[in-house]
Scaffold this motif. Structure first.
Motif, PDB file in Angstrom:
ATOM      1  N   GLY A 107       0.817  -1.214   0.000  1.00 42.97           N
ATOM      2  CA  GLY A 107       0.000   0.000   0.000  1.00 42.97           C
ATOM      3  C   GLY A 107       0.846   1.258   0.000  1.00 42.97           C
ATOM      4  N   LEU A 108       1.934   1.267   0.771  1.00 41.41           N
ATOM      5  CA  LEU A 108       2.835   2.420   0.784  1.00 41.41           C
ATOM      6  C   LEU A 108       3.470   2.646  -0.587  1.00 41.41           C
ATOM      7  N   ILE A 109       3.954   1.580  -1.186  1.00 41.26           N
ATOM      8  CA  ILE A 109       4.586   1.702  -2.500  1.00 41.26           C
ATOM      9  C   ILE A 109       3.570   2.173  -3.543  1.00 41.26           C
ATOM     10  N   ALA A 110       2.356   1.633  -3.487  1.00 44.00           N
ATOM     11  CA  ALA A 110       1.321   2.021  -4.448  1.00 44.00           C
ATOM     12  C   ALA A 110       0.933   3.483  -4.277  1.00 44.00           C
ATOM     13  N   ARG A 111       0.823   3.941  -3.024  1.00 44.13           N
ATOM     14  CA  ARG A 111       0.494   5.354  -2.799  1.00 44.13           C
ATOM     15  C   ARG A 111       1.613   6.257  -3.273  1.00 44.13           C
ATOM     16  N   PHE A 112       2.864   5.786  -3.211  1.00 41.16           N
ATOM     17  CA  PHE A 112       3.996   6.561  -3.706  1.00 41.16           C
ATOM     18  C   PHE A 112       3.998   6.597  -5.238  1.00 41.16           C
ATOM     19  N   LEU A 113       3.682   5.456  -5.885  1.00 42.10           N
ATOM     20  CA  LEU A 113       3.696   5.374  -7.339  1.00 42.10           C
ATOM     21  C   LEU A 113       2.502   6.059  -7.991  1.00 42.10           C
ATOM     22  N   ALA A 114       1.370   6.111  -7.319  1.00 41.23           N
ATOM     23  CA  ALA A 114       0.156   6.707  -7.873  1.00 41.23           C
ATOM     24  C   ALA A 114      -0.381   7.766  -6.909  1.00 41.23           C
ATOM     25  N   PRO A 115       0.315   8.912  -6.822  1.00 43.11           N
ATOM     26  CA  PRO A 115      -0.149   9.945  -5.898  1.00 43.11           C
ATOM     27  C   PRO A 115      -1.429  10.604  -6.412  1.00 43.11           C
ATOM     28  N   TYR A 153      -7.023  12.242  -3.584  1.00 45.71           N
ATOM     29  CA  TYR A 153      -8.054  11.453  -2.915  1.00 45.71           C
ATOM     30  C   TYR A 153      -7.548  10.099  -2.443  1.00 45.71           C
ATOM     31  N   ASN A 154      -6.239   9.918  -2.352  1.00 42.57           N
ATOM     32  CA  ASN A 154      -5.707   8.650  -1.872  1.00 42.57           C
ATOM     33  C   ASN A 154      -6.151   8.391  -0.445  1.00 42.57           C
ATOM     34  N   PRO A 155      -6.523   7.157  -0.141  1.00 44.46           N
ATOM     35  CA  PRO A 155      -6.851   6.833   1.246  1.00 44.46           C
ATOM     36  C   PRO A 155      -5.607   6.990   2.113  1.00 44.46           C
ATOM     37  N   SER A 156      -5.767   7.578   3.279  1.00 46.49           N
ATOM     38  CA  SER A 156      -4.608   7.813   4.139  1.00 46.49           C
ATOM     39  C   SER A 156      -4.797   7.094   5.470  1.00 46.49           C
ATOM     40  N   THR A 195       1.621  -4.969  -5.034  1.00 45.52           N
ATOM     41  CA  THR A 195       1.823  -3.557  -5.335  1.00 45.52           C
ATOM     42  C   THR A 195       1.155  -3.174  -6.652  1.00 45.52           C
ATOM     43  N   ILE A 196       1.314  -4.015  -7.659  1.00 46.57           N
ATOM     44  CA  ILE A 196       0.654  -3.749  -8.945  1.00 46.57           C
ATOM     45  C   ILE A 196      -0.869  -3.779  -8.781  1.00 46.57           C
ATOM     46  N   GLY A 197      -1.367  -4.728  -8.015  1.00 47.43           N
ATOM     47  CA  GLY A 197      -2.797  -4.779  -7.737  1.00 47.43           C
ATOM     48  C   GLY A 197      -3.279  -3.551  -6.990  1.00 47.43           C
ATOM     49  N   ALA A 198      -2.482  -3.060  -6.040  1.00 49.58           N
ATOM     50  CA  ALA A 198      -2.859  -1.869  -5.285  1.00 49.58           C
ATOM     51  C   ALA A 198      -2.852  -0.632  -6.177  1.00 49.58           C
ATOM     52  N   VAL A 199      -1.931  -0.560  -7.135  1.00 49.53           N
ATOM     53  CA  VAL A 199      -1.930   0.558  -8.086  1.00 49.53           C
ATOM     54  C   VAL A 199      -3.192   0.499  -8.953  1.00 49.53           C
ATOM     55  N   ILE A 202      -8.649   2.784 -10.055  1.00 49.25           N
ATOM     56  CA  ILE A 202     -10.117   2.690 -10.029  1.00 49.25           C
ATOM     57  C   ILE A 202     -10.687   3.652  -9.000  1.00 49.25           C
ATOM     58  N   TRP A 203     -10.034   3.763  -7.831  1.00 50.71           N
ATOM     59  CA  TRP A 203     -10.454   4.691  -6.775  1.00 50.71           C
ATOM     60  C   TRP A 203     -10.453   6.126  -7.293  1.00 50.71           C
ATOM     61  N   HIS A 204      -9.400   6.519  -8.015  1.00 49.70           N
ATOM     62  CA  HIS A 204      -9.303   7.875  -8.556  1.00 49.70           C
ATOM     63  C   HIS A 204     -10.401   8.151  -9.573  1.00 49.70           C
ATOM     64  N   VAL A 205     -10.707   7.168 -10.416  1.00 49.35           N
ATOM     65  CA  VAL A 205     -11.761   7.347 -11.410  1.00 49.35           C
ATOM     66  C   VAL A 205     -13.111   7.514 -10.728  1.00 49.35           C
ATOM     67  N   ILE A 206     -13.382   6.703  -9.729  1.00 48.61           N
ATOM     68  CA  ILE A 206     -14.662   6.795  -9.016  1.00 48.61           C
ATOM     69  C   ILE A 206     -14.770   8.116  -8.270  1.00 48.61           C
ATOM     70  N   LYS A 207     -13.721   8.500  -7.562  1.00 47.54           N
ATOM     71  CA  LYS A 207     -13.765   9.751  -6.797  1.00 47.54           C
ATOM     72  C   LYS A 207     -13.857  10.968  -7.714  1.00 47.54           C
ATOM     73  N   ARG A 208     -13.200  10.933  -8.868  1.00 47.33           N
ATOM     74  CA  ARG A 208     -13.255  12.056  -9.796  1.00 47.33           C
ATOM     75  C   ARG A 208     -14.670  12.206 -10.356  1.00 47.33           C
ATOM     76  N   ASN A 209     -15.343  11.090 -10.621  1.00 48.67           N
ATOM     77  CA  ASN A 209     -16.689  11.144 -11.179  1.00 48.67           C
ATOM     78  C   ASN A 209     -17.742  11.501 -10.142  1.00 48.67           C
ATOM     79  N   THR A 210     -17.500  11.209  -8.869  1.00 47.48           N
ATOM     80  CA  THR A 210     -18.495  11.501  -7.845  1.00 47.48           C
ATOM     81  C   THR A 210     -18.259  12.818  -7.138  1.00 47.48           C
ATOM     82  N   ASP A 211     -17.089  13.421  -7.321  1.00 49.53           N
ATOM     83  CA  ASP A 211     -16.791  14.695  -6.684  1.00 49.53           C
ATOM     84  C   ASP A 211     -17.405  15.808  -7.516  1.00 49.53           C
ATOM     85  N   SER A 212     -18.415  16.483  -6.975  1.00 46.69           N
ATOM     86  CA  SER A 212     -19.104  17.539  -7.699  1.00 46.69           C
ATOM     87  C   SER A 212     -18.443  18.875  -7.429  1.00 46.69           C
TER      88      SER A 212
END
Length: 95
Positions: free
Chosen positions: A14-22, A25-28, A66-70, A75-85
Motif C-alpha cells: 500500500g505504501l509503495i502504491a500510494r507513492f507510485l500513484a499519488p 483522494y488517496n486513502p490515508s 503492489t501492482i494490484g494496489a496501483v 479505479i479509486w481515482h476514477v470513481i472519486k473524480r466522477n463523484t466529486d461535484s
C-alpha cells in the motif's frame, strides 16, 4: 503469524502504491494503507490466476500486491473524480 505477514505485506504494498500513484483522494492512514495493499494482493492473485500466471494454490507476492494496489488506486481515482461535484464557483458542493 500468517495474519501478521499479510498485514506487513499489505502495508508495504500500500505504501509503495500510494507513492507510485499519488493523488488528492488517496486513502490515508495506517489501516487504509494496509487495506489497500491487501485488496491489491487479492486483485493481483485473482488476475494472475485468471490469466494463468498463478496456480489455484498460489498467491501474489509483494510485487503483484503492489501492482494490484496501483490498479485499485486507479479505479479509486476514477470513481472519486466522477463523484466529486464541483459547483459553479469552483468550490465543492456540499449535499
Amino acid at each position: 503469524m500468517h495474519i501478521l505477514y499479510i498485514i506487513l505485506i499489505g502495508f508495504v504494498a500500500g505504501l509503495i502504491a500510494r507513492f507510485l500513484a499519488p493523488g488528492p483522494y488517496n486513502p490515508s492512514g495506517f489501516i487504509m494503507t494496509v487495506v489497500l495493499g491487501i485488496i491489491g494482493a487479492f486483485v493481483a492473485t485473482w488476475l494472475g490466476q485468471t490469466i494463468g500466471w498463478y496456480r489455484l494454490d498460489q498467491g501474489a507476492g509483494l510485487i503483484g500486491a503492489t501492482i494490484g494496489a496501483v490498479i485499485v488506486l486507479f479505479i479509486w481515482h476514477v470513481i472519486k473524480r466522477n463523484t466529486d461535484s464541483v459547483g459553479p464557483a469552483g468550490g465543492r458542493r456540499w449535499l
